[in-house]
Write a protein that holds these residues in place. Structure first.
Motif, mmCIF file in Angstrom:
data_model
loop_
_atom_site.group_PDB
_atom_site.id
_atom_site.type_symbol
_atom_site.label_atom_id
_atom_site.label_comp_id
_atom_site.label_asym_id
_atom_site.label_seq_id
_atom_site.Cartn_x
_atom_site.Cartn_y
_atom_site.Cartn_z
ATOM 1 N N ASP A 55 0.834 -1.203 0.000
ATOM 2 C CA ASP A 55 0.000 0.000 0.000
ATOM 3 C C ASP A 55 0.872 1.259 0.000
ATOM 4 O O ASP A 55 0.709 2.142 0.815
ATOM 5 N N HIS A 59 2.072 4.736 -0.730
ATOM 6 C CA HIS A 59 1.524 6.034 -1.111
ATOM 7 C C HIS A 59 2.569 7.087 -0.768
ATOM 8 O O HIS A 59 3.146 7.061 0.313
ATOM 9 N N GLU A 95 3.763 0.661 -8.913
ATOM 10 C CA GLU A 95 2.323 0.764 -8.681
ATOM 11 C C GLU A 95 2.064 1.012 -7.199
ATOM 12 O O GLU A 95 2.509 2.003 -6.658
ATOM 13 N N ASN A 96 1.377 0.109 -6.513
ATOM 14 C CA ASN A 96 1.077 0.329 -5.093
ATOM 15 C C ASN A 96 1.987 -0.471 -4.161
ATOM 16 O O ASN A 96 1.719 -0.571 -2.977
#
Length: 112
Positions: free
Chosen positions: A50, A52, A79-80
């Motif tokens: 996750d 960010h 990506e994430n």
């Protein structure tokens, strides 16, 4: 002479990664406290799923069972997901204790 963290990523990518399900609050020098979810762990680092507001080279401090606080450097972001390398290698006996505590499925633990 090179300066900064001397990370040997290619050597350490071969380390066995253990799947885990561990939410953690990481301390980031710019973003402050960040919620992260560690999805796999090795004696050399971990991956979160996750990511960010993270970039390669970012440093965070996380608290893991058994060893407590440890600093890690972001070595890749896709990506994430993001991969982090610990600033030091975790001793084998401490690492196995961490896996015993974090591994959601005992059948996935490596035999000793």
């Amino acid at each position: 002479m090179p300066t900064g963290a001397q990370l040997t990523v290619t050597d350490q990518r071969r380390a066995t990664r253990h799947p885990v399900d561990f939410p953690v609050i990481a301390e980031h020098h710019v973003h402050g406290d960040m919620n992260m979810h560690i999805s796999n762990l090795s004696a050399h680092g971990f991956m979160i799923d996750d990511a960010h507001d993270l970039s390669r080279g970012d440093r965070v401090i996380v608290r893991l069972p058994v060893i407590g606080r440890i600093e890690a450097y972001c070595i890749w972001v896709r990506e994430n997901r993001a991969g982090f390398q610990f600033e030091r290698i975790i001793r084998l006996d401490d690492f196995m204790s961490i896996i015993d505590e974090l591994q959601p499925n005992p059948r996935l633990r490596r035999p000793r």
